[in-house]
Scaffold this active site. Structure first.
Site, PDB file in Angstrom:
ATOM      1  CG  HIS A 222      -2.503 -46.669  22.529  1.00 35.30           C
ATOM      2  ND1 HIS A 222      -2.619 -46.901  21.177  1.00 35.30           N
ATOM      3  CD2 HIS A 222      -1.865 -47.752  23.039  1.00 35.30           C
ATOM      4  CE1 HIS A 222      -2.058 -48.079  20.882  1.00 35.30           C
ATOM      5  NE2 HIS A 222      -1.589 -48.607  21.998  1.00 35.30           N
TER       6      HIS A 222
ATOM      7  CG  ASP B  57      18.346 -45.333  22.992  1.00 37.68           C
ATOM      8  OD1 ASP B  57      18.609 -45.904  24.069  1.00 37.68           O
ATOM      9  OD2 ASP B  57      18.937 -44.316  22.585  1.00 37.68           O
TER      10      ASP B  57
ATOM     11  CG  HIS C  50      -0.214 -55.743  19.853  1.00 33.99           C
ATOM     12  ND1 HIS C  50      -1.573 -55.875  20.020  1.00 33.99           N
ATOM     13  CD2 HIS C  50       0.178 -54.745  20.682  1.00 33.99           C
ATOM     14  CE1 HIS C  50      -1.989 -55.001  20.931  1.00 33.99           C
ATOM     15  NE2 HIS C  50      -0.948 -54.301  21.339  1.00 33.99           N
TER      16      HIS C  50
ATOM     17  CD  GLU D 187      -0.474 -51.490  19.790  1.00 39.15           C
ATOM     18  OE1 GLU D 187       0.694 -51.569  20.210  1.00 39.15           O
ATOM     19  OE2 GLU D 187      -1.419 -51.153  20.506  1.00 39.15           O
TER      20      GLU D 187
ATOM     21  CE1 TYR E 176      -4.684 -50.765  19.045  1.00 39.03           C
ATOM     22  CE2 TYR E 176      -5.946 -52.697  19.712  1.00 39.03           C
ATOM     23  CZ  TYR E 176      -4.773 -51.961  19.723  1.00 39.03           C
ATOM     24  OH  TYR E 176      -3.682 -52.430  20.427  1.00 39.03           O
TER      25      TYR E 176
ATOM     26  CG  ASP F 201      -3.137 -58.350  18.275  1.00 42.32           C
ATOM     27  OD1 ASP F 201      -3.716 -57.638  19.120  1.00 42.32           O
ATOM     28  OD2 ASP F 201      -1.990 -58.108  17.849  1.00 42.32           O
TER      29      ASP F 201
ATOM     30  CG  HIS G 203       2.762 -48.258  23.546  1.00 42.55           C
ATOM     31  ND1 HIS G 203       3.214 -48.826  22.374  1.00 42.55           N
ATOM     32  CD2 HIS G 203       1.487 -48.709  23.713  1.00 42.55           C
ATOM     33  CE1 HIS G 203       2.255 -49.585  21.855  1.00 42.55           C
ATOM     34  NE2 HIS G 203       1.192 -49.534  22.653  1.00 42.55           N
ATOM     35  CD  GLU G 204      -0.246 -48.818  27.102  1.00 43.86           C
ATOM     36  OE1 GLU G 204      -1.312 -48.588  26.509  1.00 43.86           O
ATOM     37  OE2 GLU G 204       0.437 -49.835  26.873  1.00 43.86           O
TER      38      GLU G 204
ATOM     39  CG  ASP H 227       9.887 -48.520  25.953  1.00 43.11           C
ATOM     40  OD1 ASP H 227       9.011 -49.245  26.452  1.00 43.11           O
ATOM     41  OD2 ASP H 227      11.073 -48.882  25.803  1.00 43.11           O
TER      42      ASP H 227
ATOM     43  CG  ASP I 178      21.283 -49.158  15.650  1.00 44.56           C
ATOM     44  OD1 ASP I 178      20.571 -48.272  15.133  1.00 44.56           O
ATOM     45  OD2 ASP I 178      22.111 -49.838  15.020  1.00 44.56           O
TER      46      ASP I 178
HETATM   47 CA   LIG Z   1      12.898 -49.001  26.984  1.00 47.07          CA
HETATM   48 ZN   LIG Z   2      -0.682 -50.429  22.403  1.00 52.42          ZN
END
Ligand SMILES: [Ca+2]
Ligand SMILES: [Zn+2]
Ligand SMILES: [Ca+2]
Ligand SMILES: [Ca+2]
Length: 565
Positions: A291, A341, A402, A311, A302, A397, A287-288, A283, A339
Site C-alpha cells: 500500500h 500459497d 475489499h 487492494e 481508494y 467499504d 500487503h500493508e 502476506d 495453489d
Molecule cells: Ca499467508
Molecule cells: Zn489493504
C-alpha cells in the site's frame, strides 16, 4: 550515507569508590605466573596466556573454543572452570586488583579479576570476588559495542528468524542499519495503546522474546530486499525512506494498516480469539507495505474499481513477497507456484471459526468475493465522493474495495499459474509504477499490464497472452465471448442509437473505418455516469451528447481503453 562498519571500543567501567585500595587479604599468597597457567591448563585442558598490563594487573587470555556467546554468564562459567587455581589461597597479588564495590547499597571488599578471551567472540570482563566469602558478587563487561549486530528470535508463526539489530551499549534495539539506504528499518511497540509509533523496541539480549517484534521486524527487512533485489526499488518511496513498524497497537485490534500520514505500518494483536496478531502472516506485512508503494507511485484512488485494484495490488504483492521468502529465492531457491500459497491471512486465523483465511486469490468466492465481473458477488454500491462523506463511505467499504478486489486477484492468480511468480511480479510492478494512475480501473489495469508485459517480453509473448487469457476469464475484457456479428446495427446516427442500461456490458464491433456506433442511455438528474470502453484493438474515440445532439464530453486521447465520467 552512514558508516555501517561495526566498531567496538574498550572502555574501562567506572565504579563507585574506585581507587579505594585496601591491603590484600592475608590469606593471599603468591605463586608464580607459570604456576597459575599450568594449573589452568590442568583444570580446563586449554592453553592460556598471561598479559602484563601494569604492575597491579594482568589479564588472562586463551581460546575457549566451546563458548557460544561472549556474555557474562560465560565469564562466570569460565571462572568456575578455573576456580580451583584462582581460589583465594592461590591468588597472586599481582594478578588481581582489589576494589571496593557498591552492591545493593552495601560496600564489599572484592578482588577484581580481568577475564579476557578472543574466540569464538571477543569477551572481556571484570569479575568481582568477595574477599570474605570467595563468591562472585558482580561481573561487568568491558566491551562497549555500538553498531549493527545479528540477533534472532521466534516469530509469531513459530519459525526462527534472523534479526538485524543495533547494539547500543548493553541494549539491543530493533533497528536494522544494514541496508544500503539513508533510512533505517525500525520496529516499535505501542504497548497496546493507540499510539504511533510508540517506543522503539529494545532488549537486553540478542535473542528477542517478543514474537510480534520478531515477525514485523524480520519481514520488513525482507520486503525491503524484495523490492530492492527484484526491481531495484530502494524502500517504499524509492529513495531509501525509513521503514517503521508498530506492533501491539491498541487492544484486541484485529487489523493492520499502512498509515500514509505517518508513513508507517501498524499491526494490532488480533482479537484474542479468532485472529492472531496481524503481523503473524507475512502476506499481510507485504500487503500493508505495498500500500505504501502504491501510495508513492500510481496513487490508485481508494474508491470503487481503482480502490479494489489498489487492494488487489497489495494482495498480489503480499503473496509474491511471502512466497519469495518461503522458497528462499533470495539465496538461490526456486520460486515455486503452489495453489495453497494464494491466500491472504491464513496464518492469522486461529481456526476457532470456519474462516481459514481473509481472502483467496485462487477462489475469491470462498470469502464472498466475486471471481468475475458477472459474479453475483460483485459489489455494486458506488462511492461518489462528492455526495457521500468519508465516514459513510466506510460503511460501503469505499465502494467495495475489499470485495471487488477478488476479480483482479483471480486474474493475477491465473497469470502466475501460467507464467510463474517471478514474471508476474515483474509485470505487475512495472504496470503499477509505470502505467497505472489514480483512476485506473479494471479494464485500464489490463491495458497497463499488457503494456508492461510488452515492454518486458514483447507484444506477441506468452506473457501477454497469459494476461489476455486471465482477464478474459474473469470477464474484465471480453475474449472468447466475442459477438459473432456486428451487433446493434444499424446504429450509425443519433436517431437509431441503440438503447443501453446502466450496469450492463455491451459487446460489439467497429466493423470498418467508416463505422460509427451510437448508443443511448437515460440518466436521472444528479447521477454520475461512467462509460468505459475496453478491450479496444485500436485508438477509438468516445463522445457523449445530450438529447438535443450537443456534445457534452469526449475522450479521444491515444489509448486502447476509454473512460468518461
Ligand atoms: Ca499467508
Ligand atoms: Zn489493504
Ligand atoms: Ca458497429
Ligand atoms: Ca454502426
Amino acid at each position: 550515507m552512514k558508516n555501517k562498519k561495526l566498531f567496538s571500543t574498550l572502555v574501562l567501567a567506572s565504579f563507585l569508590a574506585t581507587g579505594f585500595i585496601q591491603p590484600l587479604s592475608a590469606k593471599a599468597n603468591t605463586i608464580n605466573v607459570n604456576g597459575i597457567l599450568e594449573s589452568i591448563k590442568k583444570s580446563s585442558g586449554k592453553e592460556f596466556k598471561m598479559a602484563v598490563q601494569n604492575k597491579n594487573q594482568k589479564s588472562l587470555s586463551g581460546k575457549l573454543s566451546k563458548r557460544k556467546t561472549s556474555n557474562s554468564s560465560e565469564a562466570i562459567k569460565f571462572l568456575d572452570e578455573v576456580k580451583d587455581v584462582l581460589s583465594l589461597k592461590d591468588v597472586n597479588n599481582n594478578f588481581v586488583t582489589n576494589k571496593v564495590i557498591d552492591k545493593n547499597n552495601k560496600l564489599l571488599s572484592t578482588y577484581q579479576f580481568n577475564v579476557h578471551y578472543q574466540a569464538p567472540d571477543i569477551g572481556s570482563y571484570y569479575v568481582y570476588v568477595d574477599m570474605n566469602t570467595g563468591k562472585i558478587v558482580n561481573t561487568e563487561s568491558r566491551l562497549k559495542f555500538d553498531g549493527a549486530v545479528t540477533g534472532s528470535g521466534t516469530a509469531e508463526n513459530g519459525t526462527e528468524r534472523t534479526l538485524n539489530l543495533y547494539q547500543s551499549g548493553n541494549s539491543y534495539e530493533a533497528k536494522d542499519i544494514t541496508k544500503d539506504m539513508p533510512g533505517q528499518i525500525s520496529t516499535y511497540t505501542a504497548n497496546n495503546k493507540q499510539e504511533q509509533p510508540g517506543k522503539l523496541f529494545t532488549s537486553s539480549t540478542k535473542t528477542i522474546s517478543d514474537p510480534a517484534v520478531v515477525s514485523a521486524h524480520s519481514y520488513a527487512g525482507v520486503v525491503y530486499d524484495f523490492y530492492k533485489k527484484l526491481f531495484n526499488r530502494n524502500s517504499i518511496d524509492g529513495n531509501g525512506m525509513s521503514l517503521i513498524s508498530t506492533v501491539h497497537y491498541a487492544k484486541n485490534y484485529a487489523n493492520a494498516f499502512w498509515d500514509p500520514e505517518t508513513n508507517q505500518m501498524v499491526y494490532g494483536d488480533g482479537d484474542g480469539k479468532y485472529y492472531r496478531p496481524l503481523c503473524t502472516d507475512f502476506d499481510v506485512v507485504g500487503h500493508e507495505m505495498t500500500h505504501g508503494v502504491t501510495d508513492k507511485t500510481a496513487k490508485l484512488t481508494y474508491a470503487n474499481q481503482s480502490g479494489a485494484l489498489n487492494e488487489s495490488m497489495s494482495d498480489v504483492m503480499g503473496v509474491l513477497i511471502q512466497t519469495w521468502d518461503k522458497y528462499n529465492v533470495q539465496n538461490g531457491g526456486t520460486w515455486e507456484f503452489n495453489d495453497s500459497d494464494w491466500v491472504i491471512g491464513d496464518e492469522i486465523c486461529t481456526g476457532k471459526s470456519n474462516e481459514k483465511a481473509f481472502r483467496s486469490l485462487k477462489d475469491p468466492t470462498l470469502y464472498d468475493q466475486p471471481d468475475s465481473m458477472t459474479s453475483p458477488n460483485y459489489y455494486t454500491k458506488y462511492w461518489d465522493q462528492s455526495k457521500v462523506s468519508t465516514e459513510d463511505a466506510e460503511k460501503i467499504d469505499y465502494g467495495g474495495v475489499h470485495t471487488n478486489s477478488g476479480i483482479p486477484n483471480k486474474a493475477a492468480y491465473l497469470v502466475a499459474k501460467s507464467i510463474g511468480c517471478e514474471k508476474t511480479a515483474k509485470i505487475y510492478y512495472r504496470a503499477l509504477t509505470t502505467y497505472f494512475n489514480a483512476n485506473t480501473n479494471f479494464a485500464g489495469a489490463y491495458s497497463g499490464l499488457v503494456q508492461a508485459a510488452t515492454d518486458l517480453y514483447g507484444a506477441n509473448s506468452n506473457e501477454v497472452k497469459a494476461l489476455t487469457s486471465a482477464f478474459t476469464s474473469v470477464d474484465i475484457i471480453s475474449g472468447s465471448q466475442q459477438p459473432t456479428t456486428d451487433t446493434y446495427e444499424p446504429n450509425d446516427s443519433i436517431k437509431n442509437a441503440y438503447k443501453i442500461k446502466s450496469g450492463e456490458t455491451y459487446k460489439s464491433y467497429i466493423s470498418s473505418s467508416s463505422d460509427v456506433d451510437y448508443y443511448k442511455i437515460y440518466v436521472p438528474c444528479s447521477k454520475t455516469l461512467n462509460i468505459t470502453l475496453s478491450n479496444l484493438p485500436k485508438d477509438y474515440d468516445l463522445y457523449l451528447y445530450n438529447a438535443n445532439g450537443s456534445k457534452l464530453k469526449s475522450s479521444t486521447k491515444g489509448s486502447t481503453s476509454k473512460l468518461l465520467t
